[in-house]
Design a protein around this motif. Structure first.
Motif, PDB file in Angstrom:
ATOM      1  N   GLY A 107      55.581  -8.712 130.285  1.00 61.78           N
ATOM      2  CA  GLY A 107      54.533  -8.137 131.120  1.00 61.78           C
ATOM      3  C   GLY A 107      54.844  -6.708 131.529  1.00 61.78           C
ATOM      4  N   LEU A 108      56.124  -6.429 131.827  1.00 61.98           N
ATOM      5  CA  LEU A 108      56.517  -5.070 132.202  1.00 61.98           C
ATOM      6  C   LEU A 108      56.359  -4.100 131.036  1.00 61.98           C
ATOM      7  N   LEU A 109      56.678  -4.567 129.825  1.00 66.75           N
ATOM      8  CA  LEU A 109      56.513  -3.718 128.649  1.00 66.75           C
ATOM      9  C   LEU A 109      55.038  -3.393 128.407  1.00 66.75           C
ATOM     10  N   ASN A 110      54.188  -4.390 128.596  1.00 61.30           N
ATOM     11  CA  ASN A 110      52.750  -4.144 128.467  1.00 61.30           C
ATOM     12  C   ASN A 110      52.269  -3.150 129.519  1.00 61.30           C
ATOM     13  N   THR A 111      52.796  -3.320 130.751  1.00 58.80           N
ATOM     14  CA  THR A 111      52.436  -2.396 131.827  1.00 58.80           C
ATOM     15  C   THR A 111      52.894  -0.981 131.494  1.00 58.80           C
ATOM     16  N   VAL A 133      48.581   6.260 120.327  1.00 61.67           N
ATOM     17  CA  VAL A 133      47.912   5.121 120.972  1.00 61.67           C
ATOM     18  C   VAL A 133      47.857   3.937 120.017  1.00 61.67           C
ATOM     19  N   TYR A 134      47.506   4.199 118.764  1.00 61.45           N
ATOM     20  CA  TYR A 134      47.445   3.127 117.760  1.00 61.45           C
ATOM     21  C   TYR A 134      48.806   2.453 117.601  1.00 61.45           C
ATOM     22  N   THR A 135      49.859   3.260 117.523  1.00 56.94           N
ATOM     23  CA  THR A 135      51.204   2.708 117.336  1.00 56.94           C
ATOM     24  C   THR A 135      51.645   1.882 118.536  1.00 56.94           C
ATOM     25  N   LEU A 136      51.350   2.374 119.740  1.00 59.68           N
ATOM     26  CA  LEU A 136      51.757   1.651 120.949  1.00 59.68           C
ATOM     27  C   LEU A 136      51.067   0.291 121.062  1.00 59.68           C
ATOM     28  N   PHE A 137      49.797   0.220 120.677  1.00 62.98           N
ATOM     29  CA  PHE A 137      49.050  -1.018 120.873  1.00 62.98           C
ATOM     30  C   PHE A 137      48.959  -1.892 119.633  1.00 62.98           C
ATOM     31  N   ILE A 138      49.178  -1.336 118.458  1.00 61.71           N
ATOM     32  CA  ILE A 138      49.149  -2.131 117.233  1.00 61.71           C
ATOM     33  C   ILE A 138      50.548  -2.233 116.631  1.00 61.71           C
ATOM     34  N   SER A 145      53.038  -4.204 118.963  1.00 59.41           N
ATOM     35  CA  SER A 145      52.593  -5.490 119.514  1.00 59.41           C
ATOM     36  C   SER A 145      53.516  -6.640 119.112  1.00 59.41           C
ATOM     37  N   GLU A 146      53.887  -6.669 117.835  1.00 60.06           N
ATOM     38  CA  GLU A 146      54.759  -7.748 117.360  1.00 60.06           C
ATOM     39  C   GLU A 146      56.126  -7.690 118.022  1.00 60.06           C
ATOM     40  N   SER A 147      56.664  -6.474 118.165  1.00 62.90           N
ATOM     41  CA  SER A 147      57.975  -6.308 118.805  1.00 62.90           C
ATOM     42  C   SER A 147      57.935  -6.740 120.266  1.00 62.90           C
ATOM     43  N   ILE A 148      56.859  -6.410 120.967  1.00 62.19           N
ATOM     44  CA  ILE A 148      56.725  -6.811 122.367  1.00 62.19           C
ATOM     45  C   ILE A 148      56.574  -8.317 122.491  1.00 62.19           C
ATOM     46  N   ALA A 149      55.872  -8.935 121.547  1.00 60.89           N
ATOM     47  CA  ALA A 149      55.685 -10.390 121.569  1.00 60.89           C
ATOM     48  C   ALA A 149      57.008 -11.129 121.422  1.00 60.89           C
ATOM     49  N   ARG A 150      58.001 -10.483 120.808  1.00 61.50           N
ATOM     50  CA  ARG A 150      59.310 -11.120 120.618  1.00 61.50           C
ATOM     51  C   ARG A 150      60.211 -10.975 121.838  1.00 61.50           C
ATOM     52  N   GLN A 151      59.812 -10.197 122.823  1.00 59.67           N
ATOM     53  CA  GLN A 151      60.644  -9.957 124.000  1.00 59.67           C
ATOM     54  C   GLN A 151      60.670 -11.186 124.910  1.00 59.67           C
TER      55      GLN A 151
END
Length: 249
Positions: free
Chosen positions: A180-184, A160-165, A168-174
Motif C-alpha cells: 500500500g505504501l508503494l502504491n501511495t 507515468v506508463y512505467t510507474l503504473f504498468i 505493477s508486477e514488481s509491486i504485486a510481489r512486495q
C-alpha cells in the motif's frame, strides 16, 4: 517586471518555507539511517540527498529573488538584476531522476532490473527537464513555451506508463504491509509531477503575464517540490523502515 508587494512577499516566503522544509527533511532522513537495515540505507541516503540539493538551490533562489527586487515601504522595485530561473532547473535536473531511483532502490528488485529501470527512468526524467527549460527561459508566455512544454510531456507520459504498468508486477510481489505504501508513493510522485505542467501552462492558458505569471509559477513550483520531495521522501523512509522490520521478524 512589475510586482505588487503582496506578490513579492508571497514568493519570498514560499522560498523561505522551502529552505526550512528541505533542510529539516534532510536531517530527518539522514539521522534516521540507524532505523533501516543496510539493504535500504542507500535509498534513504538518496532521499536525503534530494532534499539537501533542493534546499541548497532554494537558498540560491531566495538570494537571487532578493537581488532582483527591493521592497521599501510597501513598494517593490526591480534592481535590474535578473532573477535566475536556472537554479530551479539545475535542481530538477539533479533531483528528479534521483526521486525515481529512490523508489527503485527501496523495491528490492534484482540488480539487473534495478540498473535497467534506473537508467531508463532517470534518463527520461532528465530529458523531460531538459526539454522544458527552453520554454521556461523563452522570455514570455507564448508559443515557444507551449511547444517545449508539449515536448517535455512525451518523456513524462513514458514515466507515468512505467510507474503504473511497468512496475505493477514488481509491486504485486512486495510484502503486503508495504504494498500500500508503494502504491501511495507512486501516486504521490505522479500527482505531484502532474502539477508541474499545470503551473507551466497556467500563465499561457489563463493569459497571465508580468507579476501575476511570475508569482503563479514560483509559488506553484514550490508547492509541487515540497510534495514531490518531502512528502514522497517520508513515504520512502517509511517503506525502508517497514521492510527492515519485516526482515528482522
Amino acid at each position: 517586471m512589475e510586482l505588487t508587494f503582496g506578490q513579492y512577499e508571497l514568493v519570498y516566503n514560499a522560498f523561505s518555507l522551502g529552505i526550512a522544509a528541505f533542510l529539516a527533511a534532510t536531517l530527518f532522513f539522514w539521522l534516521g539511517l540507524s532505523q533501516v537495515s543496510d539493504k535500504y540505507k542507500m535509498a534513504v541516503v538518496v532521499t536525503g540527498l534530494v532534499t539537501f540539493i533542493a534546499g541548497y538551490h532554494y537558498l540560491r533562489m531566495f538570494d537571487s529573488w532578493g537581488d532582483a527586487y527591493t521592497a521599501v515601504d510597501g513598494v517593490v522595485t526591480s534592481t535590474g538584476v535578473a532573477f535566475n530561473v536556472a537554479y530551479r532547473y539545475v535542481d530538477w535536473f539533479l533531483t528528479v531522476p534521483l526521486l525515481l531511483i529512490e523508489l527503485i532502490l527501496v523495491m528490492s528488485l534484482t540488480r539487473s532490473e534495478t540498473v535497467r529501470k534506473a537508467i531508463l527512468l532517470g534518463g527520461a526524467a532528465a530529458l523531460m527537464i531538459a526539454l522544458g527549460y527552453p520554454g521556461e527561459v523563452s522570455g514570455g508566455i507564448d508559443s515557444t513555451r507551449l511547444l517545449w512544454g508539449a515536448l517535455s510531456m512525451i518523456p513524462f507520459l513514458y514515466i507515468v506508463y512505467t510507474l503504473f504498468i511497468g512496475l505493477s508486477e514488481s509491486i504485486a510481489r512486495q510484502h503486503e504491509n508495504v504494498r500500500g505504501l508503494l502504491n501511495t508513493a507512486r501516486w504521490i510522485l505522479v500527482l505531484s509531477w502532474s502539477f508541474y505542467p499545470v503551473v507551466y501552462f497556467a500563465p499561457f492558458v489563463m493569459s497571465l503575464d508580468g507579476g501575476q505569471a511570475q508569482t503563479v509559477i514560483e509559488v506553484g513550483y514550490t508547492v509541487a517540490d515540497l510534495v514531490a520531495k518531502v512528502v514522497f521522501g517520508v513515504i520512502i523512509f517509511m517503506i525502508a523502515v517497514r521492510k527492515s522490520q519485516n526482515e528482522k521478524a
